[in-house]
Every structure is written in structure tokens, then in C-alpha cells.
Design a protein around this motif. Structure first.
Motif, PDB file in Angstrom:
ATOM      1  N   LEU A  35     -18.196  39.730  72.230  1.00  0.00           N
ATOM      2  CA  LEU A  35     -16.930  39.829  71.516  1.00  0.00           C
ATOM      3  C   LEU A  35     -16.325  38.450  71.250  1.00  0.00           C
ATOM      4  N   ALA A  36     -15.737  38.339  70.060  1.00  0.00           N
ATOM      5  CA  ALA A  36     -14.979  37.133  69.712  1.00  0.00           C
ATOM      6  C   ALA A  36     -13.578  37.562  69.303  1.00  0.00           C
ATOM      7  N   ASN A  38     -10.298  36.212  67.290  1.00  0.00           N
ATOM      8  CA  ASN A  38      -9.824  35.186  66.347  1.00  0.00           C
ATOM      9  C   ASN A  38     -10.834  34.042  66.202  1.00  0.00           C
ATOM     10  N   GLY A  39     -12.110  34.428  66.151  1.00  0.00           N
ATOM     11  CA  GLY A  39     -13.169  33.442  65.913  1.00  0.00           C
ATOM     12  C   GLY A  39     -13.629  32.687  67.136  1.00  0.00           C
ATOM     13  N   THR A  40     -13.087  33.021  68.290  1.00  0.00           N
ATOM     14  CA  THR A  40     -13.472  32.330  69.528  1.00  0.00           C
ATOM     15  C   THR A  40     -14.123  33.318  70.483  1.00  0.00           C
ATOM     16  N   PHE A  41     -15.257  32.924  71.036  1.00  0.00           N
ATOM     17  CA  PHE A  41     -15.987  33.782  71.968  1.00  0.00           C
ATOM     18  C   PHE A  41     -15.139  34.117  73.201  1.00  0.00           C
ATOM     19  N   VAL A  42     -15.199  35.376  73.611  1.00  0.00           N
ATOM     20  CA  VAL A  42     -14.528  35.790  74.854  1.00  0.00           C
ATOM     21  C   VAL A  42     -15.606  36.319  75.804  1.00  0.00           C
TER      22      VAL A  42
ATOM     23  N   LYS B  90     -18.141  26.011  63.488  1.00  0.00           N
ATOM     24  CA  LYS B  90     -17.381  26.890  64.399  1.00  0.00           C
ATOM     25  C   LYS B  90     -17.994  28.291  64.460  1.00  0.00           C
ATOM     26  N   THR B  94     -19.639  29.930  67.866  1.00  0.00           N
ATOM     27  CA  THR B  94     -19.175  31.211  68.421  1.00  0.00           C
ATOM     28  C   THR B  94     -20.326  32.213  68.486  1.00  0.00           C
ATOM     29  N   GLN B  97     -22.634  31.357  71.340  1.00  0.00           N
ATOM     30  CA  GLN B  97     -22.049  31.722  72.644  1.00  0.00           C
ATOM     31  C   GLN B  97     -22.153  33.225  72.877  1.00  0.00           C
ATOM     32  N   MET B  98     -21.926  34.003  71.814  1.00  0.00           N
ATOM     33  CA  MET B  98     -22.047  35.461  71.941  1.00  0.00           C
ATOM     34  C   MET B  98     -23.496  35.850  72.214  1.00  0.00           C
ATOM     35  N   GLU B 101     -24.649  35.387  75.797  1.00  0.00           N
ATOM     36  CA  GLU B 101     -24.210  36.456  76.707  1.00  0.00           C
ATOM     37  C   GLU B 101     -25.046  37.727  76.516  1.00  0.00           C
TER      38      GLU B 101
END
Lengths: 67, 274
Positions: A35-36, A38-42, B90, B94, B97-98, B101
Motif C-alpha cells: 500500500l501507498a 499519497n504516493g508514499t509507501f506505507v 518518485k 515507491t 518499496q512496495m 514488501e
């Protein structure tokens, strides 16, 4: 209720939910997706400490074939 | 296939793994998941590329996702997630990084597209993303053009692997600029170099390997063949042939004819003629 964008589509969820609660409310089940916000990985480890806010954009991605 | 020379198994190292196959294969565009599985097996490939796409709520089968992923997991091969579809550093970061995981690997095939028509990589955003991802512990496999200076920049930010294109993604046109590819090979003997994209037929893969490239990555050439499984076998042999040819040392080209049959003792020749 708040409006959020999930995978490009507007929808509503209860306000004050964290990511873990939000994905359950959005009927995403099990594992195997990332999941991201607002464009940032969480990372999964921070789902419960990350609160979803009005107009947030959520991307939920799962494995597919790729070249 | 009969081998007339008993050689040591051709092992090589990439991204901390020791492998036998120099063929990297994509998992997309096959007629069916079973066909994909058979093609990957026959190809001998030990690295397969995968991707991430939006998942619909409550859907665990969208785009063949979970069935496909279950097959790949069961095969015990290395997965190389891509950042396909990214148009900025960017987005690519992202996505990487996804992918780390979801797929449980720090490998990433870094793709940042700069032009939607020919899917040419954006060199500026690719270098920017590579630098950040390497600092975050990723093993970056950057998809780039055959531009020597871009390769140099990627090496400077820490890439140990560089993947220049042969030609446009999915074009099947083969190696457009072999001289550029040779220049990159000569400039970076210590890096792992993979030809990625544009391979259309087995002879293209052989040519890439004869140039001294460490491997080739392809998808459409196998998946879109009339018989993908047979084509996977063809590419396996082609990559092996090219590598053996490179190791054996190709003869130098000459600008003149030179007979291979001995001229001494040529019949019907008379010293006293004329």
C-alpha cells in the motif's frame, strides 16, 4: 465519513480510521498486497499508526505478470 | 544435446546469487499460466520478472494475479520485480518499496519511462531513482538505453548491474546499435551487463552474448511466439551458444577474402603459364 481515493476511484470511509482499519472497511482481505498513501509507501508495520485523512489517495497493489 | 567438450558448468554471479542460466525471462503475455510455467521451466531461466498492479477490493484473482504468483512461488526461482509504468523517480521508488514488501526481495528492475511512444527510459529520473534505491539497500537492475554516458552515471551512483536495451520494448528488432553495446561492455568489464528489451529471435540473443554481455532479459519473443515453450527452448540454446562463442573467442573480421582451403597443391595451376 470522509472521502478518499482508492486505486483512482473516489469512495467514502469512516473518519479516524488507521490504514489497517481502512483496508478492512474497503474489503481488502488477506495478504499479498502493498500500500501507498499519497504516493508514499506505507509498510505493514506502520498500518496501525497511520491515520487516513480526507482526500487521501490510497494505492493498493498486488502481484501480476511482468516483463 | 551432445556436448563434445566437457566444460565446467557455466556459473556466474549476479546480485549475490550464483546461477547457471544467463537467460532472464518475463512472466507476461503467455497464452495461459500453464504455458508460462512450462516455458520458464524449458528456458532454464533462474530469474523471472514480475510486477505490481492495482488490486480490486475483495478480488484475489484479478489479472491472474494470485494464481500466477502461486505458480512462480512454487518454482523456486529468483523473482525480479519491475517498476513498469513509472514515469518519475518518485513513482519508481515507491513501487520498488512496495515490491520489496510483497515479493520479499531487495532486487528491483528499475524502469522509469520517459516517452510513452517508444517506451524509452528517462535517463535523468532513472539515475536519480537508482541512487536513492541503492542507499536504501536495493540491488538495482536499471533498464537504460545503449548510451555510454548514462551507463557511466549509473555506475557512479553504485549500480553493479546495467541493462541497456537492444531496441524498443516489445519491438523484436534485435540489437539496433551493437557498436554502442560493445563500447559499454569495454568500458565496464567489472559490471554485470544484461541486454534488456528488443530481442525478437534467438539469433539476437546469441549476438548479445557473443558481444560479451553477461545475460539477456526478454519476454515478448518467447510469450508471443506461436509455440512459446519451443521458443523458450530455442532461446536457452541460443544463449548458451552465444556465451560459448564469446568464451571461445570470435575470429577477427577481415576486409579481404582469404581462402580456407590450402593453396599449396592447387590442381590445374601451372607455374609456366603466360
Amino acid at each position: 465519513m470522509i472521502e478518499v481515493i482508492v486505486n483512482g476511484k473516489r469512495t467514502t470511509i469512516a473518519s479516524g480510521l488507521n490504514i489497517k482499519e481502512a483496508i478492512t472497511a474497503l474489503e481488502y482481505k488477506g495478504e499479498g498486497f502493498a500500500l501507498a498513501l499519497n504516493g508514499t509507501f506505507v509498510a505493514i508495520s506502520t498500518y496501525e499508526t497511520t491515520i487516513v485523512r480526507e482526500n487521501d489517495s490510497i494505492e493498493i497493489l498486488a502481484p501480476v505478470q511482468g516483463g | 544435446m551432445t556436448k563434445f567438450i566437457e566444460t565446467q558448468p557455466d556459473t556466474w554471479e549476479i546480485g549475490g546469487k550464483t546461477l547457471n542460466s544467463r537467460l532472464l525471462i518475463g512472466s507476461a503475455l503467455y497464452p495461459s499460466p500453464a504455458n508460462m510455467e512450462n516455458a520458464i521451466k524449458i528456458s532454464g531461466a533462474q530469474i523471472v520478472t514480475v510486477s505490481l498492479r492495482r488490486q480490486a477490493a475483495g478480488d484475489t484473482t484479478s489479472k491472474g494475479g494470485h494464481q500466477f504468483w502461486d505458480i512462480i512461488k512454487s518454482m523456486g526461482i529468483e523473482v525480479l520485480p519491475n517498476t513498469a509504468g513509472s514515469h518519475s523517480a518518485k513513482e519508481a521508488i515507491t513501487t520498488a518499496q512496495m515490491a520489496r514488501e510483497v515479493f520479499g526481495t531487495n532486487w528491483v528492475k528499475l524502469e522509469v519511462i520517459g516517452d510513452q511512444y517508444n517506451l524509452q527510459p528517462d535517463p535523468f529520473e532513472t539515475v536519480k531513482a537508482a541512487e536513492i534505491l541503492i542507499k536504501e539497500g536495493f540491488e538495482v537492475f536499471p533498464y537504460t538505453t545503449d548510451d555510454l554516458v548514462v551507463a557511466k552515471r549509473l555506475a557512479e551512483v553504485g549500480c553493479r548491474i546495467i541493462m541497456p536495451w537492444g531496441s524498443m520494448i516489445g519491438s523484436g528488432k534485435g540489437l539496433m546499435n551493437p557498436d554502442n553495446l560493445v563500447a559499454i561492455r569495454k568500458q565496464f568489464p567489472e559490471l554485470k551487463l544484461i541486454i534488456d528489451a528488443g530481442i525478437g529471435k534467438p539469433s539476437h540473443a546469441t549476438q548479445a552474448m557473443e558481444l560479451g554481455y553477461d545475460g539477456v532479459l526478454l519476454n515478448s519473443a518467447i510469450a508471443l511466439a506461436q509455440d512459446p515453450v519451443k521458443m523458450a527452448d530455442a532461446f536457452r540454446v541460443a544463449v548458451e551458444a552465444g556465451r560459448l562463442g564469446y568464451e571461445a573467442g570470435v575470429m577477427k573480421e577481415r576486409e579481404f577474402a582469404s581462402p580456407s582451403t590450402p593453396t599449396v597443391g592447387t590442381p590445374f595451376w601451372h607455374q609456366f603459364e603466360d
